[in-house]
Design an enzyme around this catalytic site. Structure first.
Site, mmCIF file in Angstrom:
data_model
loop_
_atom_site.group_PDB
_atom_site.id
_atom_site.type_symbol
_atom_site.label_atom_id
_atom_site.label_comp_id
_atom_site.label_asym_id
_atom_site.label_seq_id
_atom_site.Cartn_x
_atom_site.Cartn_y
_atom_site.Cartn_z
ATOM 1 N N ASP A 180 47.388 47.360 37.805
ATOM 2 C CA ASP A 180 46.303 46.618 38.449
ATOM 3 C C ASP A 180 45.816 47.396 39.668
ATOM 4 O O ASP A 180 46.597 48.030 40.373
ATOM 5 C CB ASP A 180 46.804 45.237 38.867
ATOM 6 C CG ASP A 180 45.663 44.306 39.209
ATOM 7 O OD1 ASP A 180 45.385 43.402 38.406
ATOM 8 O OD2 ASP A 180 45.037 44.477 40.282
ATOM 9 N N HIS A 226 36.695 39.892 30.012
ATOM 10 C CA HIS A 226 37.342 40.758 29.026
ATOM 11 C C HIS A 226 38.835 40.428 29.110
ATOM 12 O O HIS A 226 39.403 40.460 30.214
ATOM 13 C CB HIS A 226 37.052 42.224 29.380
ATOM 14 C CG HIS A 226 37.558 43.221 28.387
ATOM 15 N ND1 HIS A 226 36.794 44.269 27.910
ATOM 16 C CD2 HIS A 226 38.765 43.344 27.783
ATOM 17 C CE1 HIS A 226 37.506 44.983 27.064
ATOM 18 N NE2 HIS A 226 38.717 44.436 26.972
ATOM 19 N N HIS A 237 42.425 39.923 29.767
ATOM 20 C CA HIS A 237 43.461 40.650 30.496
ATOM 21 C C HIS A 237 44.610 39.728 30.834
ATOM 22 O O HIS A 237 44.427 38.661 31.390
ATOM 23 C CB HIS A 237 42.937 41.399 31.723
ATOM 24 C CG HIS A 237 42.070 40.634 32.683
ATOM 25 N ND1 HIS A 237 40.876 40.037 32.335
ATOM 26 C CD2 HIS A 237 42.230 40.392 33.998
ATOM 27 C CE1 HIS A 237 40.339 39.476 33.391
ATOM 28 N NE2 HIS A 237 41.153 39.667 34.422
HETATM 29 ZN ZN LIG Z 1 34.772 44.604 28.134
#
Ligand SMILES: [Zn+2]
Length: 148
Positions: A33, A95, A97
């Site tokens: 991260d 997206h 994660h």
């Molecule tokens: Zn993406």
């Protein structure tokens, strides 16, 4: 959506943005991260652009969580946390994660989860949800829905 031009994770997947990748598969990528909450804090992302993990295919989901397990076990061996807190995000960056955050008793991550368990806001609503008849109704509703 196959991918997104402006999405930072899609850019990482395409090799257009830098990332410290710690492990990868054909369908998923594990990276450090950018703003870690603890040493070893990683993200596991799908290669395909999709906001939420439950909208991935079954194969992608299996791959994502398989990679998350592998990396969480590495984090355990490297930093010896009590556990690796895991939660799925997709709102701020749309997206998939998974956060993998090493957590020790009493640290901010642990306190955060404890606070959720002791959540008092809307207590009347939550108490109603905990009633046995209401719980049975909710369980029956979910059990009756066919998988898609
Ligand atoms: Zn993406």
């Amino acid at each position: 959506m196959a991918d997104s031009t402006d999405c930072v994770f899609c850019r990482i997947v395409r090799g257009e943005a830098p990332a410290l990748v710690v492990a990868e598969t054909r369908l998923s990528l594990a990276l450090l991260d950018l703003q870690p909450l603890a040493a070893g804090h990683c993200l596991v992302i799908s290669r395909r652009h999709e906001a939420w993990w439950h909208d991935l295919t079954a194969e992608e989901t299996t791959d994502l969580f398989g990679l998350a397990r592998r990396v969480a076990r590495r984090i355990k061996r490297a930093y010896r946390p009590d556990f690796v807190a895991t939660y799925a995000r997709g709102r701020r960056i749309p997206h998939v994660h998974l956060f993998l955050v090493p957590s020790f008793a009493g640290d901010p991550v642990d306190r955060h989860f404890n606070a959720l368990e002791g959540w008092q806001e809307g207590a009347g609503t939550l108490a109603a949800l905990a009633e046995p008849a209401r719980r049975a109704e909710v369980a029956a509703r979910l059990a009756a829905i066919d998988d898609d």
